[in-house]
Enzyme design. Structure first.
Site, PDB file in Angstrom:
ATOM      1  CD  GLU A 163      17.801  71.439  44.085  1.00  0.00           C
ATOM      2  OE1 GLU A 163      17.360  70.377  43.617  1.00  0.00           O
ATOM      3  OE2 GLU A 163      17.700  72.544  43.522  1.00  0.00           O
TER       4      GLU A 163
ATOM      5  NE  ARG B  11      10.633  59.108  44.983  1.00  0.00           N
ATOM      6  CZ  ARG B  11      11.477  60.154  44.978  1.00  0.00           C
ATOM      7  NH1 ARG B  11      12.619  60.105  44.341  1.00  0.00           N
ATOM      8  NH2 ARG B  11      11.152  61.261  45.598  1.00  0.00           N
TER       9      ARG B  11
ATOM     10  CE  LYS C 163      13.860  68.360  48.112  1.00  0.00           C
ATOM     11  NZ  LYS C 163      15.280  68.668  48.177  1.00  0.00           N
TER      12      LYS C 163
HETATM   13  P1  ATP Z   1      12.233  65.782  45.950  1.00  0.00           P
HETATM   14  O1  ATP Z   1      11.632  65.317  44.683  1.00  0.00           O
HETATM   15  O2  ATP Z   1      11.396  65.534  47.135  1.00  0.00           O
HETATM   16  O3  ATP Z   1      12.734  67.172  45.888  1.00  0.00           O
HETATM   17  P2  ATP Z   1      14.884  64.982  45.597  1.00  0.00           P
HETATM   18  O4  ATP Z   1      15.410  63.643  45.295  1.00  0.00           O
HETATM   19  O5  ATP Z   1      14.929  65.979  44.512  1.00  0.00           O
HETATM   20  O6  ATP Z   1      13.452  64.812  46.180  1.00  0.00           O
HETATM   21  P3  ATP Z   1      17.082  65.804  47.129  1.00  0.00           P
HETATM   22  O7  ATP Z   1      17.178  66.923  48.083  1.00  0.00           O
HETATM   23  O8  ATP Z   1      17.805  65.911  45.847  1.00  0.00           O
HETATM   24  O9  ATP Z   1      15.556  65.599  46.866  1.00  0.00           O
HETATM   25  O10 ATP Z   1      17.400  64.420  47.835  1.00  0.00           O
HETATM   26  C1  ATP Z   1      18.454  64.169  48.721  1.00  0.00           C
HETATM   27  C2  ATP Z   1      18.618  62.693  48.852  1.00  0.00           C
HETATM   28  O11 ATP Z   1      17.435  62.101  49.376  1.00  0.00           O
HETATM   29  C3  ATP Z   1      18.867  62.039  47.507  1.00  0.00           C
HETATM   30  O12 ATP Z   1      19.911  61.120  47.646  1.00  0.00           O
HETATM   31  C4  ATP Z   1      17.572  61.369  47.174  1.00  0.00           C
HETATM   32  O13 ATP Z   1      17.768  60.243  46.392  1.00  0.00           O
HETATM   33  C5  ATP Z   1      17.013  61.036  48.547  1.00  0.00           C
HETATM   34  N1  ATP Z   1      15.548  60.978  48.510  1.00  0.00           N
HETATM   35  C6  ATP Z   1      14.706  61.935  48.093  1.00  0.00           C
HETATM   36  N2  ATP Z   1      13.427  61.511  48.148  1.00  0.00           N
HETATM   37  C7  ATP Z   1      13.471  60.240  48.607  1.00  0.00           C
HETATM   38  C8  ATP Z   1      12.484  59.242  48.884  1.00  0.00           C
HETATM   39  N3  ATP Z   1      11.186  59.469  48.699  1.00  0.00           N
HETATM   40  N4  ATP Z   1      12.897  58.044  49.346  1.00  0.00           N
HETATM   41  C9  ATP Z   1      14.200  57.802  49.554  1.00  0.00           C
HETATM   42  N5  ATP Z   1      15.184  58.689  49.318  1.00  0.00           N
HETATM   43  C10 ATP Z   1      14.830  59.892  48.844  1.00  0.00           C
HETATM   44 MG    MG Z   2      16.604  66.709  43.610  1.00  0.00          MG
END
Ligand code: ATP
Ligand code: MG
Length: 553
Positions: A35, A259, A269
């Protein structure tokens, strides 16, 4: 396709091999779906290495898809930074997609659900919807709008789209099962009204699909075979499958892995944005941040991050990885590639009493790990800087550095013997005197003298001033899962130490195209190539040593 069992590294690879062998798929297609609401962090690197790595191993393709369904937090700047970071890590996507490209299709799919009496417009307040969903141990209660006529829902959905309905007044919900043991299946909201400017579709839309409705459908539209996400999405999997089944879409499948969590840092984020907004750091790419861009500015190499992701592996259970493992990985890489230079951080003047006022240019290896990197010339003169703590007036036992009557080697130069010192009025050591032993030159030592200590030095006349930035953990606690909305309480106020002036051997500033250095005995340092001319800042990447060691297996 035949795969050797011992080449399978984790359960996802096992699934893929099975899928290929039993004919469910011919070729894999994965996606990385960020995102664009922030910069990528090291957790994303794990997901990137996994999604792109699978395709490197098994063939197929990886899509980059921006999951841009929440206009209020998304920005074009984030899109650009994400693309830059993925490429810097060493990966290239097959095609670039945006969930927002599917807004028309998604709207039509939603209309189709309504037509099939599988979705309805609910005018209940968000609070009422939450309450009526029940709890994991009690069933939900149907909203009084659940059985409204299909035509009415279609008309209202069109009114929502046309901007005739105020924000929050109604939502579109899937009609699944209010008694389902999985709360996600209790008529999830799939569209909401939001009057916000979208970074790509501008003001064209005022309704936006929710994650559950956008994600799986985007996967299916792109014919993604393995949609890999983190464990918290397990409860969403039945929803994912339900839409694909009811809409007769390409059968993409969701798989979940643990994760990445790292000690002493955070991986969300939203929380990282808090640090940026409240100026605890100098932006998303501050070298203390766990972002890819922060790690890059700190001096991490793409290989070290990929190697880290490979070492931690892919598991089905959440855990916390030691930050020192990440440091181990970058140290391992920098040891191979970093250019060796001498820098004195806390200077003390050393006078070589028996050396005349000339300059001798000595040869010293650029990197003993890499003989082909050659050598540079070091100017040796009568007056040198050495580190303050490399001299002691009254040393403890086993102090092998400089003290009156003791011999030590000056790195890549000569053995010297300390003959005396001068104190300033305040009692501090002002300068130290020594004699050098001419026949002890490194590489050509015929003196027969053995010394136990080697210290680094720079010629005062030739030294260049540089600034050093030393970093420490951003947080004071290892397990940061305890940090909720009280983040400022856990922030390490001493995460940055600036040394405004250290003294470097002259070759350092001639190394225009070199970025990774080992400052001998001090650690690995990085020169940010984007810094202004004539202002030399070096960021400490990592110490030379750490107690962490890989397990011997
Ligand atoms: P955040 O909470 O940091 O915003 P998010 O999952 O909302 O993380 P996205 O941009 O939606 O962030 O994530 C893109 C991809 O990265 C998704 O497939 C997510 O599962 C993966 N991802 C995000 N954080 C992690 C992590 N800590 N370890 C492994 N994969 C991750
Ligand atoms: Mg997300």
């Amino acid at each position: 396709m035949e795969f050797e069992q011992n080449h399978i590294e984790n359960f996802i690879e096992e699934i893929i091999v099975n899928d290929i062998q039993n004919g469910r798929i011919q070729e894999i297609k994965t996606r990385f779906p960020p995102e664009p609401n922030g910069y990528l962090h090291i957790g994303h690197a794990k997901s990137i290495c996994l999604n792109f790595g699978l395709v490197d191993k098994f063939g197929g393709s990886t899509h980059l898809r921006f999951d841009d369904t929440n206009p209020s937090t998304e920005k074009e700047d984030y899109v650009q930074s994400i693309k830059k970071d993925i490429q810097w890590l060493g990966f290239q996507w097959e095609q670039e997609f945006y969930a927002s490209d599917y807004f028309d299709t998604l709207f039509k799919l939603a209309c189709h659900l309504i037509q099939e009496d599988l979705a309805y417009i609910d005018e209940s307040s968000p609070e009422d919807i939450a309450i009526s969903k029940g709890t994991p141990t009690s069933s939900g209660v149907a909203s009084r709008y659940r059985n409204r006529p299909v035509a009415e829902s279609i008309a209202l959905f069109n009114d929502m789209k046309a901007g005739k309905i105020p924000e929050g007044a109604m939502v579109l919900r899937a009609k699944i099962d209010l008694n389902h043991p999985n709360m996600q299946m209790r008529d999830p909201i799939i569209y909401r009204i939001k009057f916000a400017h979208h970074h790509r579709t501008a003001n064209q839309w005022c309704i936006y699909p929710m994650y559950d409705f956008a994600h799986g459908q985007s996967d299916a539209i792109e014919t993604i075979t393995h949609s890999i996400c983190t464990l918290e999405f397990i409860p969403h999997r039945p929803v994912y499958d339900w839409f694909i089944e009811k809409l007769h879409l390409f059968p993409s499948k969701q798989y979940e892995f643990a994760r990445l969590n790292l000690t002493y840092t955070i991986m969300s984020k939203r929380k990282l944005l808090f640090l940026v907004d409240n100026k605890y750091v100098n932006g998303w790419d501050d070298p203390r941040m766990p972002t890819i861009s922060g790690l890059r500015n700190r001096g991490y190499t793409p290989a070290s991050i990929r190697n880290f992701c490979h070492r931690i592996g892919i598991a089905k259970r959440d855990n916390i990885i030691e930050h020192s493992l990440l440091e181990f990985c970058v140290r391992e890489d920098l040891n191979k590639i970093a250019t060796r230079r001498m820098v004195v951080v806390h200077p003390l003047k050393l006078i070589i009493t028996n050396f005349n006022d000339t300059v001798v240019w000595l040869d010293s290896s650029n990197n003993p790990e890499q003989p082909e990197s050659g050598s540079r010339k070091l100017p040796f003169t009568k007056e040198l800087w050495i580190e303050k703590d490399d001299f002691m007036e009254n040393p403890p036992k086993k102090y092998f550095r400089l003290t009156p009557g003791q011999k030590v080697r000056l790195k890549s130069a000569f053995i010297i013997e300390c003959t005396g010192y001068l104190k300033a009025e305040d009692g501090s050591i002002k300068e130290v005197y020594a004699n050098y032993i001419p026949e002890s030159q490194s590489g050509n030592d015929t003196s027969g003298i053995n010394v136990k200590g080697t210290i680094h030095w720079v010629s005062i006349k030739h030294a260049d001033a540089i600034e050093l930035r030393l970093y420490n953990h951003l947080f004071t606690v290892a397990d940061t899962s305890q940090i909720k909305d009280n983040m400022s309480h856990f922030i390490n106020s001493r995460s940055l130490e600036i040394i405004p002036r250290a003294w470097a051997e002259p070759q350092l500033l001639n190394d225009k195209h070199v970025q990774h250095f080992q400052f001998i005995r001090h650690g690995y340092f990085f020169k940010n190539p984007e810094q202004p001319q004539n202002f030399y800042v070096f960021h400490k990447t990592v110490d030379l040593k750490d107690s962490w060691a890989p397990s011997k297996s």
